[in-house]
Design a protein around this motif. Sequence first.
Motif, PDB file in Angstrom:
ATOM      1  N   ARG A  24       0.765  -1.155   0.276  1.00 40.87           N
ATOM      2  CA  ARG A  24       0.030  -0.171   0.079  1.00 40.87           C
ATOM      3  C   ARG A  24       0.810   1.312   0.165  1.00 40.87           C
ATOM      4  O   ARG A  24       0.324   2.216  -0.356  1.00 40.87           O
ATOM      5  CB  ARG A  24      -0.823   0.022   1.209  1.00 40.87           C
ATOM      6  CG  ARG A  24      -1.938  -1.215   1.179  1.00 40.87           C
ATOM      7  CD  ARG A  24      -2.832  -1.201   0.016  1.00 40.87           C
ATOM      8  NE  ARG A  24      -3.759   0.019   0.195  1.00 40.87           N
ATOM      9  CZ  ARG A  24      -4.371   0.466  -0.959  1.00 40.87           C
ATOM     10  NH1 ARG A  24      -4.466  -0.260  -2.226  1.00 40.87           N
ATOM     11  NH2 ARG A  24      -5.180   1.364  -0.966  1.00 40.87           N
ATOM     12  N   THR A  25       2.195   1.285   0.433  1.00 42.56           N
ATOM     13  CA  THR A  25       3.108   2.235   0.556  1.00 42.56           C
ATOM     14  C   THR A  25       3.522   2.497  -0.907  1.00 42.56           C
ATOM     15  O   THR A  25       4.228   3.691  -1.099  1.00 42.56           O
ATOM     16  CB  THR A  25       4.239   2.175   1.388  1.00 42.56           C
ATOM     17  OG1 THR A  25       4.954   0.971   0.777  1.00 42.56           O
ATOM     18  CG2 THR A  25       3.646   1.756   2.639  1.00 42.56           C
ATOM     19  N   LEU A  26       3.405   1.844  -1.843  1.00 41.18           N
ATOM     20  CA  LEU A  26       4.155   1.796  -3.313  1.00 41.18           C
ATOM     21  C   LEU A  26       3.384   2.972  -4.096  1.00 41.18           C
ATOM     22  O   LEU A  26       2.114   3.168  -4.090  1.00 41.18           O
ATOM     23  CB  LEU A  26       3.966   0.479  -4.069  1.00 41.18           C
ATOM     24  CG  LEU A  26       4.781  -0.506  -3.631  1.00 41.18           C
ATOM     25  CD1 LEU A  26       4.555  -2.072  -4.418  1.00 41.18           C
ATOM     26  CD2 LEU A  26       6.409  -0.402  -3.647  1.00 41.18           C
ATOM     27  N   PRO A  27       4.101   3.837  -4.718  1.00 39.33           N
ATOM     28  CA  PRO A  27       3.634   4.833  -5.518  1.00 39.33           C
ATOM     29  C   PRO A  27       2.695   4.399  -6.681  1.00 39.33           C
ATOM     30  O   PRO A  27       2.712   3.380  -7.271  1.00 39.33           O
ATOM     31  CB  PRO A  27       4.576   5.659  -5.946  1.00 39.33           C
ATOM     32  CG  PRO A  27       5.835   4.741  -6.146  1.00 39.33           C
ATOM     33  CD  PRO A  27       5.302   3.714  -5.183  1.00 39.33           C
ATOM     34  N   ALA A  28       1.688   5.371  -7.052  1.00 38.67           N
ATOM     35  CA  ALA A  28       0.561   5.184  -8.035  1.00 38.67           C
ATOM     36  C   ALA A  28       1.731   5.580  -9.363  1.00 38.67           C
ATOM     37  O   ALA A  28       2.323   6.407  -9.394  1.00 38.67           O
ATOM     38  CB  ALA A  28      -0.452   5.964  -7.931  1.00 38.67           C
ATOM     39  N   ILE A  29       1.090   4.940 -10.201  1.00 39.18           N
ATOM     40  CA  ILE A  29       1.652   5.393 -11.413  1.00 39.18           C
ATOM     41  C   ILE A  29       0.662   6.501 -12.199  1.00 39.18           C
ATOM     42  O   ILE A  29      -0.487   6.447 -12.456  1.00 39.18           O
ATOM     43  CB  ILE A  29       1.677   4.363 -12.634  1.00 39.18           C
ATOM     44  CG1 ILE A  29       2.470   3.003 -11.951  1.00 39.18           C
ATOM     45  CG2 ILE A  29       2.385   4.653 -14.079  1.00 39.18           C
ATOM     46  CD1 ILE A  29       2.624   1.871 -12.802  1.00 39.18           C
ATOM     47  N   PRO A  30       1.529   7.655 -12.558  1.00 44.23           N
ATOM     48  CA  PRO A  30       0.546   8.925 -12.995  1.00 44.23           C
ATOM     49  C   PRO A  30      -0.025   8.429 -14.361  1.00 44.23           C
ATOM     50  O   PRO A  30       0.376   7.869 -15.538  1.00 44.23           O
ATOM     51  CB  PRO A  30       1.703   9.817 -13.254  1.00 44.23           C
ATOM     52  CG  PRO A  30       2.827   9.489 -12.285  1.00 44.23           C
ATOM     53  CD  PRO A  30       2.813   7.852 -12.233  1.00 44.23           C
ATOM     54  N   GLY A  31      -1.107   8.911 -14.318  1.00 44.92           N
ATOM     55  CA  GLY A  31      -2.114   8.475 -15.699  1.00 44.92           C
ATOM     56  C   GLY A  31      -2.860   7.038 -15.805  1.00 44.92           C
ATOM     57  O   GLY A  31      -3.375   7.080 -16.817  1.00 44.92           O
ATOM     58  N   GLN A  32      -2.595   6.381 -14.764  1.00 43.54           N
ATOM     59  CA  GLN A  32      -3.272   4.992 -14.538  1.00 43.54           C
ATOM     60  C   GLN A  32      -3.989   4.860 -13.379  1.00 43.54           C
ATOM     61  O   GLN A  32      -3.902   5.356 -12.327  1.00 43.54           O
ATOM     62  CB  GLN A  32      -2.328   4.099 -14.462  1.00 43.54           C
ATOM     63  CG  GLN A  32      -1.364   3.806 -16.045  1.00 43.54           C
ATOM     64  CD  GLN A  32      -0.518   2.488 -16.385  1.00 43.54           C
ATOM     65  OE1 GLN A  32      -0.556   1.706 -15.372  1.00 43.54           O
ATOM     66  NE2 GLN A  32       0.172   2.720 -17.117  1.00 43.54           N
TER      67      GLN A  32
END
Length: 152
Positions: A24-32
């Motif tokens: 849950r700490t992993l970053p989101a991928i921008p635009g997805q």
Amino acid sequence: MRINDAIIGAVLLAFAIAMFAYARTLPAIPGQEYGAAVFPVLVAMGLAGCGVVLIASGVRHWQGAVAWSDWAQTHHAWVRLVVIFALILAYIVVAPALGFVPTSIAILLVFLLMMGVRWWIAAAVAIAATILVQQTFVGLLRVPLPLGLLGP
């Protein structure tokens, strides 16, 4: 030796919870809509489900946390277990300097001889298995194995 399923399930469930929390700490991928956490979270949920099933099975068939089998009561079985761990440690220590191929052949040869295989069969299997693993990892999967003495 047999460890009760409830104990193994509890360890698996704890691992799944830790994996879920870290994912849950992993970053989101921008635009997805989904990011790097999706697959680890799904795997953690699957492991948690398996852990719960194991806990339920272990509690239902509880005969103690550990049940000792006949093999665990012999001296030779424990010696073999120690030798296996020593061989793994030997690979970790020796392979970078000596290289994968000679280290693997030596370790497999010792293991097979310890298990009672005839020396000429053990030697043939150790060489063939080492070549197969080396070709699979280096040739097909492009995973570099330690070259050691065989290196440049």
